[in-house]
Design a protein around this motif. Structure first.
Motif, short mmCIF file in Angstrom:
data_model
loop_
_atom_site.label_atom_id
_atom_site.label_comp_id
_atom_site.label_asym_id
_atom_site.label_seq_id
_atom_site.Cartn_x
_atom_site.Cartn_y
_atom_site.Cartn_z
N VAL A 196 0.85 -1.20 0.00
CA VAL A 196 0.00 0.00 0.00
C VAL A 196 0.88 1.25 0.00
N VAL A 197 0.54 2.21 -0.84
CA VAL A 197 1.27 3.48 -0.90
C VAL A 197 0.26 4.63 -0.97
N PRO A 246 1.94 -8.10 -10.62
CA PRO A 246 3.15 -8.42 -9.84
C PRO A 246 3.74 -7.17 -9.19
N LEU A 247 4.40 -7.35 -8.04
CA LEU A 247 4.99 -6.24 -7.31
C LEU A 247 6.48 -6.16 -7.61
N PRO A 248 7.00 -4.94 -7.83
CA PRO A 248 8.44 -4.79 -8.06
C PRO A 248 9.23 -5.04 -6.78
N LYS A 249 10.33 -5.81 -6.89
CA LYS A 249 11.11 -6.16 -5.71
C LYS A 249 12.60 -5.97 -5.97
N VAL A 259 8.78 2.71 -6.47
CA VAL A 259 8.27 2.44 -7.81
C VAL A 259 6.74 2.48 -7.80
N LEU A 260 6.16 1.91 -6.76
CA LEU A 260 4.69 1.88 -6.67
C LEU A 260 4.12 3.29 -6.45
N ARG A 261 4.85 4.13 -5.71
CA ARG A 261 4.36 5.50 -5.52
C ARG A 261 4.27 6.24 -6.86
N GLU A 262 5.23 6.00 -7.73
CA GLU A 262 5.18 6.63 -9.06
C GLU A 262 4.02 6.07 -9.88
N ARG A 263 3.80 4.77 -9.77
CA ARG A 263 2.67 4.17 -10.49
C ARG A 263 1.34 4.70 -9.97
#
Length: 267
Positions: A196-197, A246-249, A259-263
């Motif tokens: 979660v972001v 899929p989640l970046p790791k 990365v997720l915050r940018e997405r």
């Protein structure tokens, strides 16, 4: 195998790769991120004996351990998992540990609700950052090492991380712990992984955005995931948006939230 160490992501992989109890108990130490209680509970149901520790490179690795009390063995499974998801108390080699206001260094009440930053000091804490006196001065302002992790102190003296200071979501003036939301998401039977972001919002400033990987063969809709969360926590804390995939790791399995915050900005 009798003993192993692994991050929560490793526990989750093992949990979802095996549905039969182990032929014998295996002791496992976990660290590197705050483990969801649902994952700890699932692993212990398979026969893993989990020890949860916490630390940073700046304190030479694990410095806090969720020391177990034998009387907790009699508690219900969900309660035992919740207790074991806490970061815990100091190792003998760590002199000082407190949860305090990051500006005044005044300790927060030990009520399990008031949030502050984790501070440490002692012989295992680093002397400073190499050739970076400015960062060192900032990290040790007030004579304590500033961890950057936000937590609560429980009445029994155990600390519990709620978020990294950079990950906390501030929505309409209310603080939302991403770890708390993720813990609920991991209870959903179709969810394999979740992160979660904060997503920028013109009205609330920020709102929770959940990135979810579903288990093989499982199906779920965003509305179902959101409703599941709203039934189990304050409505304002539940995700407003759910993105599947899929989640970046990193190479060690840590989820790359930057990365997720940018997405999330473009979702």
């Amino acid at each position: 195998v009798t003993h192993l160490c692994g991050a929560p992501v490793v526990m989750n992989m093992l949990l979802n790769a095996r549905n039969q109890p182990l032929p014998r108990p295996v002791a496992m130490m976990t660290a590197g991120a705050a483990p969801p209680a649902a994952v700890i509970g699932g692993m212990e149901a398979l026969g893993f004996q989990i020890t949860h520790v916490y630390g940073l490179t700046e304190v030479y690795g694990p410095a806090v351990v969720c020391a177990w009390h034998n009387e907790w063995d009699e508690l219900p499974d969900d309660e035992r998992a919740r207790l074991k998801a806490r970061q815990g108390v100091t190792y003998p080699v760590l002199e000082g540990l407190m949860v305090a206001d990051p500006d005044t260094l005044a300790p927060v009440p030990a009520d399990g609700a008031a949030m502050g930053e984790i501070f440490m000091r002692g012989n295992i804490v680093m002397k400073g950052y190499l050739k970076n006196p400015a960062a060192t001065e900032e990290a040790f302002a007030g004579g304590w090492f500033h961890s950057g992790d936000l937590a609560v102190m429980h009445p029994d003296g155990y600390i519990e991380i709620k978020d990294r200071s950079k990950d906390i979501i501030i929505s309409g003036g209310e603080n939302i712990s991403t770890i708390e939301v993720e813990d609920v998401l991991y209870r959903h039977p179709a969810v394999l992984e979740a992160a979660v972001v904060a997503k920028p919002d013109p009205n609330w400033g920020e709102t929770p955005c959940a990135f979810v990987t579903l288990k093989d063969g499982a199906a779920a809709e965003p509305g179902e995931i959101i409703a599941f969360c709203r039934e189990r926590m304050a409505r304002f804390k539940a995700p407003r948006h759910v993105v599947f995939g899929p989640l970046p790791k990193t190479s060690t399995g840590k989820i790359q939230k930057f990365v997720l915050r940018e997405r999330a900005k473009n979702t």
